[in-house]
Design a protein around this motif. Structure first.
Motif, short mmCIF file in Angstrom:
data_model
loop_
_atom_site.label_atom_id
_atom_site.label_comp_id
_atom_site.label_asym_id
_atom_site.label_seq_id
_atom_site.Cartn_x
_atom_site.Cartn_y
_atom_site.Cartn_z
N GLY A 33 0.94 -1.33 -0.09
CA GLY A 33 0.00 -0.08 -0.03
C GLY A 33 0.72 1.20 -0.02
O GLY A 33 1.54 1.64 -1.02
N VAL A 34 0.58 2.16 0.86
CA VAL A 34 1.06 3.45 0.90
C VAL A 34 2.63 3.36 1.20
O VAL A 34 3.30 4.42 0.67
CB VAL A 34 0.50 4.29 2.21
CG1 VAL A 34 1.09 3.71 3.46
CG2 VAL A 34 0.96 5.69 2.01
N THR A 35 3.34 2.35 1.54
CA THR A 35 4.83 1.98 1.58
C THR A 35 5.34 2.32 0.22
O THR A 35 6.51 2.87 0.03
CB THR A 35 4.94 0.66 2.14
OG1 THR A 35 4.63 0.65 3.37
CG2 THR A 35 6.74 0.50 2.10
N ASP A 36 4.80 2.01 -1.06
CA ASP A 36 4.97 2.00 -2.17
C ASP A 36 5.19 3.59 -2.40
O ASP A 36 5.96 4.07 -3.30
CB ASP A 36 4.25 1.27 -3.14
CG ASP A 36 4.46 -0.07 -2.92
OD1 ASP A 36 5.53 -0.57 -2.75
OD2 ASP A 36 3.69 -1.00 -3.44
N SER A 37 4.08 4.19 -2.24
CA SER A 37 4.04 5.86 -2.42
C SER A 37 5.15 6.39 -1.53
O SER A 37 6.00 7.32 -2.31
CB SER A 37 2.72 6.35 -1.89
OG SER A 37 1.85 5.87 -2.57
N TRP A 38 5.57 6.01 -0.52
CA TRP A 38 6.69 6.62 0.17
C TRP A 38 8.04 6.22 -0.56
O TRP A 38 8.90 7.00 -0.59
CB TRP A 38 6.70 6.31 1.64
CG TRP A 38 5.66 6.55 2.53
CD1 TRP A 38 4.96 7.96 2.26
CD2 TRP A 38 4.88 6.26 3.48
NE1 TRP A 38 4.07 8.12 3.19
CE2 TRP A 38 3.92 6.90 3.94
CE3 TRP A 38 4.96 4.71 4.13
CZ2 TRP A 38 3.07 6.59 4.95
CZ3 TRP A 38 4.06 4.53 5.28
CH2 TRP A 38 3.30 5.44 5.72
N MET A 39 8.03 4.95 -1.10
CA MET A 39 9.14 4.61 -1.74
C MET A 39 9.21 5.26 -3.27
O MET A 39 10.40 5.50 -3.30
CB MET A 39 8.99 2.88 -2.25
CG MET A 39 10.21 2.22 -2.65
SD MET A 39 11.46 2.27 -1.33
CE MET A 39 12.99 1.36 -2.23
N TYR A 40 8.47 5.63 -3.66
CA TYR A 40 8.51 6.45 -4.97
C TYR A 40 9.06 7.90 -4.56
O TYR A 40 10.05 8.29 -5.32
CB TYR A 40 7.09 6.61 -5.85
CG TYR A 40 6.48 5.43 -6.18
CD1 TYR A 40 7.21 4.49 -6.92
CD2 TYR A 40 5.23 5.32 -5.94
CE1 TYR A 40 6.75 3.51 -7.73
CE2 TYR A 40 4.70 4.05 -6.62
CZ TYR A 40 5.15 3.29 -7.30
OH TYR A 40 4.68 2.20 -7.82
N HIS A 41 8.73 8.43 -3.40
CA HIS A 41 9.30 9.77 -3.07
C HIS A 41 10.66 9.47 -2.80
O HIS A 41 11.65 10.25 -2.93
CB HIS A 41 8.49 10.26 -2.02
CG HIS A 41 7.24 10.79 -2.05
ND1 HIS A 41 6.90 11.59 -3.19
CD2 HIS A 41 6.07 10.48 -1.50
CE1 HIS A 41 5.49 11.73 -3.14
NE2 HIS A 41 5.06 10.97 -2.13
N ALA A 42 11.23 8.44 -1.89
CA ALA A 42 12.34 8.12 -1.65
C ALA A 42 13.52 7.81 -2.77
O ALA A 42 14.53 8.49 -2.91
CB ALA A 42 12.62 7.02 -0.63
N LEU A 43 12.82 7.23 -3.71
CA LEU A 43 13.86 7.09 -5.05
C LEU A 43 13.98 8.32 -5.91
O LEU A 43 14.89 8.50 -6.67
CB LEU A 43 12.95 6.14 -5.85
CG LEU A 43 13.26 4.72 -5.25
CD1 LEU A 43 12.24 3.59 -6.20
CD2 LEU A 43 14.64 3.87 -5.30
#
Length: 246
Positions: A64-74
């Motif tokens: 879920g939202v972990t992926d959205s945070w991952m996009y920001h991190a990348l």
């Protein structure tokens, strides 16, 4: 193969850190032949290609939202042209993410054997890891399982801490680890996973420099009873730098 469903008495005190961390029970036998066959069916070019298209649209997958945070991190800490390692995989979603974001190579370390379907992706079991060093390591919901036996690994109350120390040996000095584990009140949900609160999380990232985070809400992070039993646990992302010589 059958995963353990109870903590042996002689290890109970160590898993609770001398009574400081509570134990809950919720069982999964993910080292069974049936489950491993289902997992292996995920590793196809078709599923990988579908994942790439979804990632280009910045969609969310299982976490879920972990992926959205991952996009920001990348976006803030790009991996383009870098040698990347992924710790743990039951679906090629993060492999697809690394390739989509321009990784030079992607090596996945996983207890169970995997067959590669892409020229840029290599799968290794822990005993196959040698002296190679990676610029970046990605671990999304992996270390919390180490030492609980769910995936066929040996029981070890400090399996997670030892795995993190091992990671330091194959991440380059000043290399980054993108880390996501369940965060909330400290507990062990046996044999599913650990939840990391103030005590255990500080032990987990010991010897790493925390340089950034995505999704951590300091007003709520440590005081919620997330356990992942009735839905996906809260898993923000910490960016850690390997500043200690290994």
């Amino acid at each position: 193969m059958k995963a353990p469903d109870k903590i042996p008495g002689k290890l109970y005190d160590q898993y609770t850190m001398g009574g400081e961390i509570p134990i809950e029970y919720k069982y999964a036998n993910d080292c069974s032949d049936e489950i491993q066959e289902l997992i292996n069916n995920n590793y196809t070019k078709e599923i990988f290609d579908e994942s790439v298209q979804r990632i280009k649209r910045q969609e969310q997958n299982y976490y879920g939202v972990t992926d959205s945070w991952m996009y920001h991190a990348l976006e803030k800490y790009p991996i383009k042209g870098k040698d990347v390692c992924i710790v743990g995989s039951t679906h090629p979603w993060y492999e697809a993410m690394m390739i989509t974001y321009g990784a030079k190579s992607c090596t996945v370390i996983e207890y169970s054997p995997r067959v590669s379907f892409h020229e840029g992706i290599t799968y290794k079991q822990p005993h196959e890891v040698g002296d190679e060093k990676y610029d970046v390591c990605i671990s999304i919901s992996s270390y919390e399982h180490d030492g609980l036996g769910r995936y066929g690994d040996p029981l070890d109350p400090d399996g997670d801490l030892k795995a993190m120390k091992k990671t330091k040996t194959f991440v380059k000095n000043d290399g980054l680890l993108y880390l996501s584990v369940p965060i909330g009140n400290d507990k062990v949900v046996f044999n599913l996973h650990r939840v990391y609160g103030r005590k255990r999380f500080s032990m987990l990232i010991d010897e790493w420099e925390k340089v950034d985070d995505f999704g951590f809400d300091l007003k709520e992070t440590w005081d919620n009873d997330y356990n992942g039993v009735h839905g996906s646990p809260y898993q923000p992302i910490a960016i850690l730098k390997n500043t200690c010589k290994n």
